[in-house]
Design a protein around this motif. Sequence first.
Motif, PDB file in Angstrom:
ATOM      1  N   ALA A   3      60.261  80.454  91.070  1.00 36.81           N
ATOM      2  CA  ALA A   3      61.402  79.966  89.319  1.00 36.81           C
ATOM      3  C   ALA A   3      63.020  81.180  88.905  1.00 36.81           C
ATOM      4  O   ALA A   3      62.998  80.906  89.940  1.00 36.81           O
ATOM      5  N   PRO A  19      61.373  83.016  82.782  1.00 37.44           N
ATOM      6  CA  PRO A  19      61.187  82.528  84.109  1.00 37.44           C
ATOM      7  C   PRO A  19      61.160  81.035  83.572  1.00 37.44           C
ATOM      8  O   PRO A  19      59.597  80.425  83.360  1.00 37.44           O
ATOM      9  N   VAL A  20      61.435  80.129  84.658  1.00 35.75           N
ATOM     10  CA  VAL A  20      60.271  78.264  85.043  1.00 35.75           C
ATOM     11  C   VAL A  20      60.290  77.863  86.370  1.00 35.75           C
ATOM     12  O   VAL A  20      60.893  78.416  86.480  1.00 35.75           O
ATOM     13  N   GLU A  21      59.188  77.934  86.457  1.00 32.99           N
ATOM     14  CA  GLU A  21      58.379  77.672  87.878  1.00 32.99           C
ATOM     15  C   GLU A  21      59.394  75.803  88.241  1.00 32.99           C
ATOM     16  O   GLU A  21      59.464  74.758  87.666  1.00 32.99           O
ATOM     17  N   PRO A  28      65.354  73.061  89.156  1.00 36.27           N
ATOM     18  CA  PRO A  28      64.475  73.579  87.595  1.00 36.27           C
ATOM     19  C   PRO A  28      63.894  72.587  87.895  1.00 36.27           C
ATOM     20  O   PRO A  28      64.872  71.292  88.155  1.00 36.27           O
TER      21      PRO A  28
END
Length: 77
Positions: A3, A19-21, A28
């Motif tokens: 992430a 957090p962004v996977e 991203p």
Amino acid sequence: MAAVEAWFLGGPIDGRLMPVEVVADGSPPAVVKLPQTRFYVEPSKFPMPAVEHVYVRMDRLDDLEVYQCLQAASAAT
């Protein structure tokens, strides 16, 4: 789960870092969709549908990805 840290602007999570996977190639995602369920004030026979908030990647600031909220999909109709 790999992430990146992202900063979200506008919408219900304005100003939050989360957090962004990342996608399969390690970058991203261009769009993040966050469903938001509504609160119930009184008993109801029918649940309220979830509202989907759409965030689009706009920029990169230092080591943070910056996402801006578009109008909620259900509010646009």
